[in-house]
Scaffold this motif. Structure first.
Motif, PDB file in Angstrom:
ATOM      1  N   GLY A 229       4.540 -38.662 -26.174  1.00 36.45           N
ATOM      2  CA  GLY A 229       3.806 -39.861 -26.544  1.00 36.45           C
ATOM      3  C   GLY A 229       3.551 -40.796 -25.381  1.00 36.45           C
ATOM      4  N   LEU A 230       3.701 -40.287 -24.155  1.00 33.33           N
ATOM      5  CA  LEU A 230       3.523 -41.110 -22.956  1.00 33.33           C
ATOM      6  C   LEU A 230       2.150 -40.814 -22.360  1.00 33.33           C
ATOM      7  CD1 LEU A 230       7.089 -40.520 -21.462  1.00 33.33           C
ATOM      8  CD2 LEU A 230       6.349 -42.331 -23.024  1.00 33.33           C
ATOM      9  N   THR A 231       1.174 -41.598 -22.718  1.00 33.15           N
ATOM     10  CA  THR A 231      -0.205 -41.340 -22.330  1.00 33.15           C
ATOM     11  C   THR A 231      -0.835 -42.601 -21.735  1.00 33.15           C
ATOM     12  OG1 THR A 231      -1.022 -41.938 -24.535  1.00 33.15           O
ATOM     13  CG2 THR A 231      -0.476 -39.622 -24.170  1.00 33.15           C
ATOM     14  N   GLY A 232      -2.061 -42.429 -21.247  1.00 36.38           N
ATOM     15  CA  GLY A 232      -2.800 -43.569 -20.727  1.00 36.38           C
ATOM     16  C   GLY A 232      -2.706 -43.671 -19.215  1.00 36.38           C
ATOM     17  N   TRP A 233      -3.483 -44.624 -18.667  1.00 33.02           N
ATOM     18  CA  TRP A 233      -3.599 -44.733 -17.212  1.00 33.02           C
ATOM     19  C   TRP A 233      -2.279 -45.127 -16.553  1.00 33.02           C
ATOM     20  CZ3 TRP A 233      -2.475 -49.131 -14.542  1.00 33.02           C
ATOM     21  CH2 TRP A 233      -2.427 -50.348 -15.264  1.00 33.02           C
ATOM     22  N   LYS A 234      -1.425 -45.880 -17.262  1.00 25.29           N
ATOM     23  CA  LYS A 234      -0.156 -46.286 -16.658  1.00 25.29           C
ATOM     24  C   LYS A 234       0.739 -45.077 -16.363  1.00 25.29           C
ATOM     25  CE  LYS A 234       0.111 -50.997 -18.474  1.00 25.29           C
ATOM     26  NZ  LYS A 234       0.901 -51.959 -19.285  1.00 25.29           N
ATOM     27  N   TRP A 235       0.764 -44.120 -17.286  1.00 23.20           N
ATOM     28  CA  TRP A 235       1.589 -42.942 -17.055  1.00 23.20           C
ATOM     29  C   TRP A 235       0.943 -42.010 -16.044  1.00 23.20           C
ATOM     30  CZ3 TRP A 235       6.523 -42.459 -18.042  1.00 23.20           C
ATOM     31  CH2 TRP A 235       7.092 -43.354 -18.951  1.00 23.20           C
ATOM     32  N   ARG A 236      -0.388 -41.968 -16.026  1.00 24.57           N
ATOM     33  CA  ARG A 236      -1.064 -41.204 -14.969  1.00 24.57           C
ATOM     34  C   ARG A 236      -0.730 -41.813 -13.598  1.00 24.57           C
ATOM     35  NH1 ARG A 236      -4.239 -36.369 -14.924  1.00 24.57           N
ATOM     36  NH2 ARG A 236      -4.784 -36.916 -17.063  1.00 24.57           N
ATOM     37  N   ALA A 237      -0.711 -43.144 -13.510  1.00 23.25           N
ATOM     38  CA  ALA A 237      -0.369 -43.815 -12.258  1.00 23.25           C
ATOM     39  C   ALA A 237       1.074 -43.526 -11.866  1.00 23.25           C
ATOM     40  CB  ALA A 237      -0.591 -45.318 -12.401  1.00 23.25           C
ATOM     41  N   LYS A 238       1.967 -43.435 -12.865  1.00 25.82           N
ATOM     42  CA  LYS A 238       3.369 -43.132 -12.565  1.00 25.82           C
ATOM     43  C   LYS A 238       3.525 -41.730 -11.983  1.00 25.82           C
ATOM     44  CE  LYS A 238       5.605 -46.285 -15.834  1.00 25.82           C
ATOM     45  NZ  LYS A 238       6.551 -46.429 -16.965  1.00 25.82           N
ATOM     46  N   ILE A 239       2.695 -40.797 -12.434  1.00 28.75           N
ATOM     47  CA  ILE A 239       2.741 -39.443 -11.859  1.00 28.75           C
ATOM     48  C   ILE A 239       2.390 -39.499 -10.380  1.00 28.75           C
ATOM     49  CG2 ILE A 239       1.736 -37.135 -11.890  1.00 28.75           C
ATOM     50  CD1 ILE A 239       1.207 -37.562 -14.905  1.00 28.75           C
ATOM     51  N   TRP A 240       1.283 -40.175 -10.054  1.00 28.61           N
ATOM     52  CA  TRP A 240       0.859 -40.245  -8.658  1.00 28.61           C
ATOM     53  C   TRP A 240       1.852 -41.040  -7.816  1.00 28.61           C
ATOM     54  CZ3 TRP A 240      -2.211 -36.888  -6.719  1.00 28.61           C
ATOM     55  CH2 TRP A 240      -3.203 -36.302  -7.504  1.00 28.61           C
ATOM     56  N   ALA A 241       2.456 -42.077  -8.398  1.00 25.22           N
ATOM     57  CA  ALA A 241       3.477 -42.827  -7.665  1.00 25.22           C
ATOM     58  C   ALA A 241       4.683 -41.939  -7.372  1.00 25.22           C
ATOM     59  CB  ALA A 241       3.900 -44.058  -8.467  1.00 25.22           C
ATOM     60  N   TYR A 242       5.048 -41.095  -8.346  1.00 28.02           N
ATOM     61  CA  TYR A 242       6.162 -40.165  -8.155  1.00 28.02           C
ATOM     62  C   TYR A 242       5.856 -39.193  -7.012  1.00 28.02           C
ATOM     63  CZ  TYR A 242       9.392 -36.316  -9.118  1.00 28.02           C
ATOM     64  OH  TYR A 242      10.346 -35.333  -9.001  1.00 28.02           O
ATOM     65  N   LEU A 243       4.628 -38.724  -6.935  1.00 30.22           N
ATOM     66  CA  LEU A 243       4.261 -37.719  -5.939  1.00 30.22           C
ATOM     67  C   LEU A 243       3.979 -38.312  -4.562  1.00 30.22           C
ATOM     68  CD1 LEU A 243       1.926 -35.484  -8.124  1.00 30.22           C
ATOM     69  CD2 LEU A 243       4.274 -34.987  -7.420  1.00 30.22           C
ATOM     70  N   LEU A 244       3.501 -39.549  -4.519  1.00 31.68           N
ATOM     71  CA  LEU A 244       3.046 -40.121  -3.254  1.00 31.68           C
ATOM     72  C   LEU A 244       3.933 -41.228  -2.700  1.00 31.68           C
ATOM     73  CD1 LEU A 244      -0.795 -40.342  -3.998  1.00 31.68           C
ATOM     74  CD2 LEU A 244       0.389 -38.604  -2.635  1.00 31.68           C
TER      75      LEU A 244
END
Length: 290
Positions: A229-244
């Motif tokens: 249930g973790l969706t939306g631009w905030k969680w997409r941003a968290k993925i990129w923050a985790y990787l970068l």
């Protein structure tokens, strides 16, 4: 320790003469209890590693077939290394199937990732085999970079208890150990090519593979997070923050990725076997000599 960077020519090799590719036939996670966010309670980190694991069984079968297709005429040393590479990859496949089943037992559907990989591999069916080998060489560089990063920076696996961390460290050790096999096989297979053609094909393939690898794994991670249930631009941003940003896997491997395009590149120009020795605790029969 850096080896000479003269390996543009197929008659030479930067692979250490005393390299021994060891078969560590380990078993992990038998009887383990399912755990939803097994990596330090972090849904993003857990989803990223679950997404990676789900690609390995089918992907590593592809690596094996791509390398085996060009073993004819290889030197005795490379032939032995290919054989050891195949055995290591078979073991990795077996253990990641167990990890993937544990993810499913934790409530995740990871089958769509395997289906995505299957679809991409089907697109390669009618291509020349040397392109499959080039793709394998590029992806093996990715797995070697992953292995180096996981062993160099314990932060990546902090909070992964017991076998959940050990399976990745074991896999990383062997990815570092056999990181030159696909590359040496590529140079053997293309020994009659010009250096320019060899560099051009391998470089274009790395660009294509990198784009697909990163964006498909990010999408897989987002799809797994959506199951929580973790969706939306905030969680997409968290993925990129985790990787970068932190821990920043993609940021940290950038220099190694760029090195692939340099004249004279070979995976063993950087001899990082010290990492293997450092993390060999459970593999006492495979420790490097002092």
């Amino acid at each position: 320790m850096n080896a000479p960077t003269t390996f543009d020519h197929p008659a030479a090799t930067a692979t250490p003469a005393d390299l021994d590719i060891v078969i560590r036939d380990r078993r992990f996670l038998r009887g383990a209890e399912p755990k939803r966010w097994w990596l330090n309670g972090d849904p993003v980190a857990t989803a990223w590693f679950n997404a990676l694991s789900a690609t390995f069984p089918r992907g590593e079968a592809f690596f094996i077939e791509s390398v085996k297709a060009f073993r004819e005429g290889a030197s005795a040393k490379l032939t032995a290394e290919i054989r050891a590479f195949v055995r290591q990859e078979i073991n990795h496949t077996r253990e990641h199937i167990v990890l993937n089943k544990l993810a499913e037992a934790s409530g995740y559907d990871v089958s769509f990732i395997d289906q995505r990989v299957e679809h991409l591999l089907q697109l390669l069916n009618n291509r020349p085999m040397y392109l499959n080998l080039a793709a394998t060489m590029a992806l093996e560089h990715f797995t070697a970079m992953l292995g180096h990063e996981l062993l160099s920076n314990p932060e990546h696996l902090a909070g992964a208890e017991g076998d959940l961390g050990d399976i990745w460290r074991w896999h990383s050790v062997e990815e570092i150990e056999h990181k030159g096999v696909a590359y040496d096989t590529w140079l053997h297979a293309t020994k009659d090519w010009s250096r320019w053609k060899r560099w051009k094909v391998k470089s274009l393939m790395m660009v294509i593979v990198s784009k697909r690898f990163i964006f498909n794994r990010v999408q897989d991670t987002a799809d797994l997070l959506a199951q929580d249930g973790l969706t939306g631009w905030k969680w997409r941003a968290k993925i990129w923050a985790y990787l970068l940003v932190r821990p920043g896997f993609l940021r940290r491997i950038a220099p190694q990725w760029l090195a692939f395009f340099m004249p004279g590149f070979h995976p063993w120009n950087h001899d990082d076997r010290a990492l293997i020795a450092k993390h060999e605790g459970d593999f006492t029969d495979a420790l490097l000599p002092a």
